[in-house]
Design a protein around this motif. Sequence first.
Motif, PDB file in Angstrom:
ATOM      1  N   GLY A   1      42.314  40.837  31.077  1.00 21.52           N
ATOM      2  CA  GLY A   1      41.838  40.629  32.433  1.00 21.52           C
ATOM      3  C   GLY A   1      40.344  40.360  32.455  1.00 21.52           C
ATOM      4  N   THR A   2      39.596  41.074  31.627  1.00 20.87           N
ATOM      5  CA  THR A   2      38.154  40.867  31.527  1.00 20.87           C
ATOM      6  C   THR A   2      37.844  39.475  30.980  1.00 20.87           C
ATOM      7  OG1 THR A   2      37.791  43.235  31.152  1.00 20.87           O
ATOM      8  CG2 THR A   2      36.018  41.738  30.497  1.00 20.87           C
TER       9      THR A   2
ATOM     10  N   ARG B   1      38.357  36.925  33.726  1.00 18.03           N
ATOM     11  CA  ARG B   1      37.262  36.993  34.711  1.00 18.03           C
ATOM     12  C   ARG B   1      35.998  36.337  34.157  1.00 18.03           C
ATOM     13  NH1 ARG B   1      33.126  40.303  35.093  1.00 18.03           N
ATOM     14  NH2 ARG B   1      34.021  41.852  33.679  1.00 18.03           N
TER      15      ARG B   1
ATOM     16  N   ALA C   1      36.289  32.587  34.155  1.00 21.84           N
ATOM     17  CA  ALA C   1      36.173  32.045  35.511  1.00 21.84           C
ATOM     18  C   ALA C   1      34.715  32.032  35.967  1.00 21.84           C
ATOM     19  CB  ALA C   1      37.014  32.877  36.477  1.00 21.84           C
ATOM     20  N   GLU C   2      33.976  33.052  35.601  1.00 19.06           N
ATOM     21  CA  GLU C   2      32.582  33.159  36.047  1.00 19.06           C
ATOM     22  C   GLU C   2      31.666  32.161  35.340  1.00 19.06           C
ATOM     23  OE1 GLU C   2      32.679  37.924  37.249  1.00 19.06           O
ATOM     24  OE2 GLU C   2      31.715  37.277  35.389  1.00 19.06           O
TER      25      GLU C   2
ATOM     26  N   ILE D   1      41.046  30.570  37.296  1.00 19.00           N
ATOM     27  CA  ILE D   1      39.888  30.317  36.424  1.00 19.00           C
ATOM     28  C   ILE D   1      39.212  29.013  36.814  1.00 19.00           C
ATOM     29  CG2 ILE D   1      39.206  29.771  34.059  1.00 19.00           C
ATOM     30  CD1 ILE D   1      41.385  31.744  33.112  1.00 19.00           C
TER      31      ILE D   1
ATOM     32  N   GLU E   1      37.448  31.843  40.518  1.00 14.06           N
ATOM     33  CA  GLU E   1      37.805  33.070  41.237  1.00 14.06           C
ATOM     34  C   GLU E   1      38.010  34.188  40.210  1.00 14.06           C
ATOM     35  OE1 GLU E   1      41.286  31.811  43.335  1.00 14.06           O
ATOM     36  OE2 GLU E   1      40.147  30.798  44.918  1.00 14.06           O
ATOM     37  N   GLY E   2      36.916  34.806  39.798  1.00 16.49           N
ATOM     38  CA  GLY E   2      36.952  35.779  38.726  1.00 16.49           C
ATOM     39  C   GLY E   2      37.816  36.992  38.999  1.00 16.49           C
ATOM     40  N   ALA E   3      37.660  37.563  40.194  1.00 10.31           N
ATOM     41  CA  ALA E   3      38.422  38.771  40.534  1.00 10.31           C
ATOM     42  C   ALA E   3      39.920  38.475  40.561  1.00 10.31           C
ATOM     43  CB  ALA E   3      37.966  39.324  41.877  1.00 10.31           C
ATOM     44  N   ARG E   4      40.294  37.323  41.097  1.00 11.97           N
ATOM     45  CA  ARG E   4      41.717  36.956  41.163  1.00 11.97           C
ATOM     46  C   ARG E   4      42.266  36.699  39.761  1.00 11.97           C
ATOM     47  NH1 ARG E   4      44.350  31.649  42.655  1.00 11.97           N
ATOM     48  NH2 ARG E   4      46.489  32.145  43.241  1.00 11.97           N
ATOM     49  N   ALA E   5      41.501  36.003  38.935  1.00 12.92           N
ATOM     50  CA  ALA E   5      41.945  35.737  37.569  1.00 12.92           C
ATOM     51  C   ALA E   5      42.162  37.041  36.811  1.00 12.92           C
ATOM     52  CB  ALA E   5      40.918  34.869  36.843  1.00 12.92           C
ATOM     53  N   GLN E   6      41.257  37.988  36.997  1.00 13.92           N
ATOM     54  CA  GLN E   6      41.377  39.281  36.324  1.00 13.92           C
ATOM     55  C   GLN E   6      42.606  40.035  36.809  1.00 13.92           C
ATOM     56  OE1 GLN E   6      38.105  42.000  37.038  1.00 13.92           O
ATOM     57  NE2 GLN E   6      38.490  43.062  35.110  1.00 13.92           N
TER      58      GLN E   6
END
Length: 240
Positions: free
Chosen positions: A86-87, A90, A93-94, A195, A199-204
């Motif tokens: 998950g990290t 994120r 994506a970031e 990604i 959308e980092g939080a959603r990808a994680q």
Amino acid sequence: MRSQQSRILVQLRDLILKGEFAPGERLAEIPIAERLGASRTPVRLAFATLEQEGLVESSPSGGYVMRSFTRKELDDAIVVRGVLEGTAARLLAEIGMTRPMSDELHDCLAQGDKALAEPELTIDGYADYVDMNDRFHKLIIEFAGNDALARAIEVNDRLPFASASATLPMHTSTGDGRRWLQITHYQHHVILQAIEKREGARAQAVAMEHIEIARMNLRSAFERSQDYSDIMPAIRLIRR
């Protein structure tokens, strides 16, 4: 050779999950190769991979023996993988992806689309899906560009059933196994979409939920038999 190698690997994982080998049992290459209708070389290579995954151990007298492990040990390793992957999703994506990165991930998922589009999922088709699944997870970790995270995942992958494909639903052409594969592959597409949209939080979140299916599949293996008489005797010895 690659297709046969993948097929032998998924078949051996399936036999282990079904409890075909007792803890400490010596895994002789020739009888297993005959059982699977294969030569000794892909069986030997599969055992080497299974040792890296923590499912079998090298024997002092040569060859491999079945490892014993607990249900909690497996569950803990899968949970950790979810956090780490998950990290990675994120972070990717970031920082954003290049076009070649995106193209490679889409090409990878297209292989899974092709395998699941077949009217019947053969063992070779399932092996192709497993190859795709391994590649997809490895690419996200690689593209995230965090060496410390990659090393942590590599260490965790040495624990039983912690690797990306170790607890995929076993090969089946119909029924729950195929439906679970379709769900996991849909999640692959959602992770990639998140990604790409940065959308980092959603990808994680989706990546962690994706790993949860591995825990559900493992739990299903335990619950298929009320007294666990035919499910993974290596774990049945210590149910905690």
